[in-house]
Design a protein around this motif. Structure first.
Motif, PDB file in Angstrom:
ATOM      1  N   ARG A 169       0.790  -1.225   0.000  1.00  0.00           N
ATOM      2  CA  ARG A 169       0.000   0.000   0.000  1.00  0.00           C
ATOM      3  C   ARG A 169       0.824   1.278   0.000  1.00  0.00           C
ATOM      4  O   ARG A 169       0.340   2.330   0.394  1.00  0.00           O
ATOM      5  N   HIS A 205      -4.931  -4.329  -7.037  1.00  0.00           N
ATOM      6  CA  HIS A 205      -6.267  -4.084  -7.592  1.00  0.00           C
ATOM      7  C   HIS A 205      -7.339  -4.899  -6.885  1.00  0.00           C
ATOM      8  O   HIS A 205      -8.319  -5.315  -7.495  1.00  0.00           O
ATOM      9  N   SER A 206      -7.146  -5.151  -5.594  1.00  0.00           N
ATOM     10  CA  SER A 206      -8.096  -6.029  -4.901  1.00  0.00           C
ATOM     11  C   SER A 206      -9.315  -5.296  -4.362  1.00  0.00           C
ATOM     12  O   SER A 206     -10.433  -5.757  -4.535  1.00  0.00           O
ATOM     13  N   LYS A 207      -9.093  -4.153  -3.694  1.00  0.00           N
ATOM     14  CA  LYS A 207     -10.226  -3.477  -3.053  1.00  0.00           C
ATOM     15  C   LYS A 207     -10.135  -1.968  -3.246  1.00  0.00           C
ATOM     16  O   LYS A 207      -9.065  -1.375  -3.108  1.00  0.00           O
ATOM     17  N   ALA A 208     -11.285  -1.329  -3.486  1.00  0.00           N
ATOM     18  CA  ALA A 208     -11.325   0.119  -3.692  1.00  0.00           C
ATOM     19  C   ALA A 208     -10.800   0.877  -2.471  1.00  0.00           C
ATOM     20  O   ALA A 208     -10.098   1.876  -2.613  1.00  0.00           O
ATOM     21  N   ILE A 209     -11.115   0.387  -1.280  1.00  0.00           N
ATOM     22  CA  ILE A 209     -10.748   1.113  -0.059  1.00  0.00           C
ATOM     23  C   ILE A 209      -9.233   1.330   0.037  1.00  0.00           C
ATOM     24  O   ILE A 209      -8.759   2.301   0.624  1.00  0.00           O
ATOM     25  N   HIS A 210      -8.449   0.435  -0.566  1.00  0.00           N
ATOM     26  CA  HIS A 210      -6.993   0.609  -0.569  1.00  0.00           C
ATOM     27  C   HIS A 210      -6.551   1.733  -1.496  1.00  0.00           C
ATOM     28  O   HIS A 210      -5.460   2.266  -1.340  1.00  0.00           O
ATOM     29  N   LYS A 211      -7.362   2.044  -2.508  1.00  0.00           N
ATOM     30  CA  LYS A 211      -6.863   2.830  -3.632  1.00  0.00           C
ATOM     31  C   LYS A 211      -7.533   4.194  -3.818  1.00  0.00           C
ATOM     32  O   LYS A 211      -6.965   5.089  -4.449  1.00  0.00           O
ATOM     33  N   LEU A 212      -8.730   4.345  -3.255  1.00  0.00           N
ATOM     34  CA  LEU A 212      -9.495   5.579  -3.445  1.00  0.00           C
ATOM     35  C   LEU A 212      -8.716   6.816  -3.011  1.00  0.00           C
ATOM     36  O   LEU A 212      -8.113   6.824  -1.937  1.00  0.00           O
ATOM     37  N   ASP A 213      -8.746   7.843  -3.831  1.00  0.00           N
ATOM     38  CA  ASP A 213      -8.144   9.162  -3.557  1.00  0.00           C
ATOM     39  C   ASP A 213      -6.641   9.223  -3.842  1.00  0.00           C
ATOM     40  O   ASP A 213      -6.049  10.306  -3.738  1.00  0.00           O
ATOM     41  N   PHE A 214      -6.005   8.096  -4.161  1.00  0.00           N
ATOM     42  CA  PHE A 214      -4.555   8.110  -4.354  1.00  0.00           C
ATOM     43  C   PHE A 214      -4.194   8.057  -5.830  1.00  0.00           C
ATOM     44  O   PHE A 214      -4.644   7.166  -6.547  1.00  0.00           O
TER      45      PHE A 214
END
Lengths: 392, 392
Positions: B111, B120-129
């Motif tokens: 992360r 690319h597993s979960k949106a919560i890891h990637k949102l806003d970045f």
């Protein structure tokens, strides 16, 4: 205590879970984290996130700034749209928006790909690696001694700050708005470049005016070495910076942030270890020793002596060294040029002194907090000896 | 031993340097690193780089792939041009070339911003970045049971591999050539998605044909849990992968790489700590216990029992669970849907079993290596009980 010992055993490879023990462990660690980090927290920064190293501290602190920026734009950080959720998976906006972080030339913030995109000190760190197209401003380059060049140095502050504002505007127009600014209180690897309290006050104001966060990277300057626990305490900022990262002397990486920066959802900032409980025990002891032996006072006392004597040397030998600068024992001076630096370093080694360099012609002092006046004298004698040998 | 103890003391905050002690320490650590890591190295992978955590291991392994790719293009990795040196400082090509890493949907590699760009597993890891525009291919989705769906699953392999080739071509044309491919042997967080040895053999071939490196991320699958020390040993690759990252059960992060991947210049891959000598001692003991107590044999024995019984359960209760899969005790099955999964999890908790989930409707088993047949029976009884309660 047994709960702490558990953390050394719970390797997940050979020990089975035990929920009660785990809970006791988590409670113990949580209260330890609070106790240890909050006692030395920068003023008004009551939140701390622990990490492993300096690079991942800066990476996660930058993520914190992106979350905060998008929250201001969106009005919240909980109601993500279906489109945001979907596009985030494929690295595309709006889920992964094209935001940027403004950094400074000659900065160093770590060597993972995000941290490298805000690092600009040496080519060897960056060659061959793709990087984000993010804005880079010039950091002030002062003329020394400071008290003889105040007017010019003020202009240098203004020149750099104007560039920061231009770049923020430029990247807004480019569709890559600046979500945050990352800056070292003293650019360490880049050459021990310092900037005035007024520079940092104005920088913070520019950040606020542009809805950007301010992240001060104290990985090198933190933990007492500048004569205060945190170097940015010298800057008399009207409000605390949004985030302050640490590592190195602090044993474990991490960052402080203000209450306003806290994401609404949990797990936005998360990883397997989130720091290292074992290192916490070492840090606890380091901070105890620092307090008992009054090591920050010691840094100020020894730093003052070093600074005074280095001033004398630069006036006595202006063809060899100049631009003495720094805070506490976090000091540096320039050699006349890089060849002269090489000669000085070699002579110092012959005289039993190992010393580091930074930037293109700077020599930097990085003694431990326990460095005494007696040892400072040994160093200063050797430096005088080396200069004399170089001139001979 | 005193040299090792030194590493716990040399905090740089309160202890002064002592060159002889330091040298002894470095020698001890170096030989320890060799001894500990090389005894469990994947076949023909004789180089190891230690890091702190899984994310920074993947970040640095990706940097390794970029260096290797540019070396092939340039003919060497020492003669950087003036233009490369200059542009690298400002994040621009040719110094910071627009290279890419190919990753797979539903992957998880960490992360920090670079690692997130291949996650690319979960949106919560990637949102806003913000993320790099890098190619993402589909990872095979098999039909279960495998032996009844061989033909279809072979086609699924081919479909995904064709997409990999198309994306490599597409990104070459786009001016962002693929320098490397990063892949998990079993996509863990993404839902315990597995792929056949043939898939991985062909993937390696495609990488070689395109001058790209292959990085196998064994952060979750490494250290014996699949019934082999490294999961990719099941794939019978004709030559070793170029890099294999590890962390978690290995106590410390890092990666193995082949001799050919070694950069010519030192300090291309470097940071403050480069791992953690304290954790090395724990790992040494973990590996000793694994050997003395034959824990990998144990994983195979207990894994076989779990797999057999789970197969029985899925045939007995096809409306509740299906798609039993995995290796060793690194096993998973699907609930009929995500609601059914939630019900099962709650019933299992009532029966005293805490169990994790992955993907959208998978339940995953992640016991420690010490997990015994007796405990497997307890789990299987509870699972049967939970299924019965859910159906009641």
């Amino acid at each position: 205590m047994p709960q702490i010992a558990f953390c050394f055993l719970n390797t997940n490879a050979i020990v089975l879970d035990n929920d009660r023990l785990k809970l006791a462990f988590i409670r113990t660690i949580n209260s330890k984290v609070r106790m240890i980090f909050i006692q030395v927290a920068p003023p008004q920064m009551s939140n701390v996130v622990t990490m492993m190293c300096g690079a991942c501290s800066n990476e996660n602190a930058m993520k914190h700034m992106f979350i905060s920026y998008q929250r201001k734009i969106r009005g919240n950080d909980t109601d993500y749209t279906e489109t945001e959720m979907k596009t985030s998976i494929t690295n595309l906006p709006p889920g992964c928006p094209e935001l940027s972080i403004l950094s400074f030339y000659e900065s160093f913030h770590g060597r993972t790909l995000g941290a490298l995109s805000v690092t600009h000190s040496k080519a060897i760190h960056k060659l061959d690696f793709p990087a984000f197209d993010w804005p880079i401003a010039h950091f002030p380059k002062y003329k020394y001694p400071l008290n003889e060049n105040m007017c010019e140095n003020d202009k240098e502050d203004d020149r750099c700050l104007a560039e920061v504002e231009e770049l923020i505007e430029k990247y807004r127009k480019k569709g890559k708005p600046v979500a945050g600014i990352i800056v070292e209180p003293i650019q360490a690897e880049g050459g021990d470049n310092e900037a005035s309290p007024i520079f940092f006050q104005k920088l913070q104001l520019i950040a606020k005016q542009n809805s950007a966060s301010l992240l001060i990277d104290e990985v090198q300057t933190g933990c007492g070495v500048t004569g205060k626990m945190w170097c940015h305490e010298y800057f008399n900022l009207p409000t605390p910076p949004d985030l302050v990262t640490f590592s190195k002397k602090m044993q474990v990486g991490g960052y402080y942030h203000t209450a306003e920066m806290k994401p609404s959802l949990s797990y936005r900032i998360f990883n397997t270890w989130m720091g290292d409980p074992g290192k916490l025990l070492i840090l606890e002891e380091v901070l105890n020793v620092m307090q008992q032996e009054k090591l920050i006072e010691n840094v100020n006392k020894v730093g003052k002596k070093l600074m005074n004597e280095l001033f004398h040397l630069q006036y006595e030998f202006p063809s060899v060294i100049n631009s003495v600068r720094g805070r506490g024992t976090f000091l540096a001076f320039n050699a006349a040029d890089s060849k002269m630096r090489q000669k000085l370093i070699l002579k110092l080694q012959e005289l039993g002194i190992n010393i580091g360099v930074c930037g293109e012609r700077s020599i930097r002092l990085r003694p431990a907090l326990t460095f005494q006046e007696r040892q400072a004298s040994m160093f200063l004698d050797a430096l005088r000896g080396a200069i004399t040998l170089v001139l001979a």
